[in-house]
Design an enzyme around this catalytic site. Structure first.
Site, PDB file in Angstrom:
ATOM      1  N   LYS A  44       0.831  -1.219   0.000  1.00  0.00           N
ATOM      2  CA  LYS A  44       0.000   0.000   0.000  1.00  0.00           C
ATOM      3  C   LYS A  44       0.855   1.253   0.000  1.00  0.00           C
ATOM      4  O   LYS A  44       0.349   2.378   0.063  1.00  0.00           O
ATOM      5  CB  LYS A  44      -0.896   0.030   1.246  1.00  0.00           C
ATOM      6  N   LYS A  46       2.625   2.370   2.432  1.00  0.00           N
ATOM      7  CA  LYS A  46       2.421   3.042   3.725  1.00  0.00           C
ATOM      8  C   LYS A  46       3.497   2.561   4.686  1.00  0.00           C
ATOM      9  O   LYS A  46       3.811   1.378   4.751  1.00  0.00           O
ATOM     10  CB  LYS A  46       1.043   2.678   4.304  1.00  0.00           C
TER      11      LYS A  46
HETATM   12  N1  C2G Z   1     -10.587   6.998   8.785  1.00  0.00           N
HETATM   13  C1  C2G Z   1     -11.628   7.884   9.070  1.00  0.00           C
HETATM   14  N2  C2G Z   1     -11.335   9.161   9.393  1.00  0.00           N
HETATM   15  C2  C2G Z   1     -10.049   9.594   9.447  1.00  0.00           C
HETATM   16  C3  C2G Z   1      -8.994   8.693   9.172  1.00  0.00           C
HETATM   17  C4  C2G Z   1      -9.285   7.388   8.849  1.00  0.00           C
HETATM   18  O1  C2G Z   1     -12.812   7.497   9.019  1.00  0.00           O
HETATM   19  N3  C2G Z   1      -9.801  10.890   9.775  1.00  0.00           N
HETATM   20  C5  C2G Z   1     -10.932   5.611   8.414  1.00  0.00           C
HETATM   21  C6  C2G Z   1     -10.473   5.231   7.013  1.00  0.00           C
HETATM   22  O2  C2G Z   1     -11.420   5.678   6.050  1.00  0.00           O
HETATM   23  C7  C2G Z   1     -10.417   3.709   7.106  1.00  0.00           C
HETATM   24  C8  C2G Z   1     -10.009   3.475   8.573  1.00  0.00           C
HETATM   25  O3  C2G Z   1     -10.260   4.714   9.275  1.00  0.00           O
HETATM   26  O4  C2G Z   1     -11.716   3.143   6.879  1.00  0.00           O
HETATM   27  C9  C2G Z   1      -8.552   3.103   8.717  1.00  0.00           C
HETATM   28  O5  C2G Z   1      -7.782   4.107   8.087  1.00  0.00           O
HETATM   29  P1  C2G Z   1      -6.248   3.757   7.702  1.00  0.00           P
HETATM   30  O6  C2G Z   1      -5.582   3.145   8.862  1.00  0.00           O
HETATM   31  O7  C2G Z   1      -5.674   4.955   7.026  1.00  0.00           O
HETATM   32  O8  C2G Z   1      -6.465   2.577   6.624  1.00  0.00           O
HETATM   33  P2  C2G Z   1      -6.185   2.622   5.057  1.00  0.00           P
HETATM   34  O9  C2G Z   1      -4.764   2.943   4.798  1.00  0.00           O
HETATM   35  O10 C2G Z   1      -7.252   3.448   4.465  1.00  0.00           O
HETATM   36  O11 C2G Z   1      -6.332   1.054   4.669  1.00  0.00           O
HETATM   37  O12 C2G Z   1      -8.043  -2.720   2.353  1.00  0.00           O
HETATM   38  C10 C2G Z   1      -8.328  -1.447   2.889  1.00  0.00           C
HETATM   39  C11 C2G Z   1      -7.088  -0.758   3.408  1.00  0.00           C
HETATM   40  O13 C2G Z   1      -6.338  -1.615   4.251  1.00  0.00           O
HETATM   41  C12 C2G Z   1      -7.493   0.516   4.149  1.00  0.00           C
END
Ligand code: C2G
Length: 128
Positions: A44, A46
């Site tokens: 990803k 990340k």
């Molecule tokens: N999220 C949110 N509000 C934020 C930050 C994050 O609602 N201010 C939500 C994201 O939309 C996601 C969840 O929290 O649904 C986790 O966010 P991340 O850890 O950034 O995950 P991500 O990198 O989006 O990975 O297969 C799907 C991926 O693994 C998602």
């Protein structure tokens, strides 16, 4: 039992993550979180601060979370939905549309992200 699944890196847990988890859990009885492994984070593009083990430990201590499984591939969601008899996949709306292909297996709901907070903003704030 209505089972909900969501996925993410969940690094440096913050209110945006908690808001998502709380709303996801409110849609059912049991919430499973697929947490990205360090290997999948590389895919990803990340870089998590906390290791997979620490992120898993932290997520498992959150009241809304009932089970944490590793997320190691983009392809595992169909199997997860079948294996765990998932009713609904919930994701933040930064993913809107990206998981619509799963609608033939379960409900797919995108929830508004919490504005003004993100792991990358936290990292920037600390390093400034
Ligand atoms: N999220 C949110 N509000 C934020 C930050 C994050 O609602 N201010 C939500 C994201 O939309 C996601 C969840 O929290 O649904 C986790 O966010 P991340 O850890 O950034 O995950 P991500 O990198 O989006 O990975 O297969 C799907 C991926 O693994 C998602």
């Amino acid at each position: 039992m209505k089972k909900i699944v969501t996925y993410g890196t969940y690094d440096l847990i913050h209110a945006g993550h908690i808001n998502l988890l709380r709303r996801a859990k409110s849609m059912g009885d049991y919430l499973i979180v697929g947490i990205s492994t360090d290997h999948f984070n590389k895919i990803k593009n990340k870089q998590a601060y906390h290791s997979f083990e620490d992120r898993k430990l932290i997520l498992e201590s959150i009241r809304y979370v009932d089970m944490v499984i590793p997320e190691d591939s983009w392809k595992q969601k169909v199997n997860d939905i079948k294996e765990f008899d998932i009713d609904t996949l919930v994701m933040g709306d930064d993913w809107i549309g990206k998981f619509d292909y799963l609608k033939s297996y379960c409900n797919v709901i995108y929830l508004p992200r919490t504005k003004g907070i993100s792991t990358s903003e936290i990292k920037r704030g600390i390093s400034d």
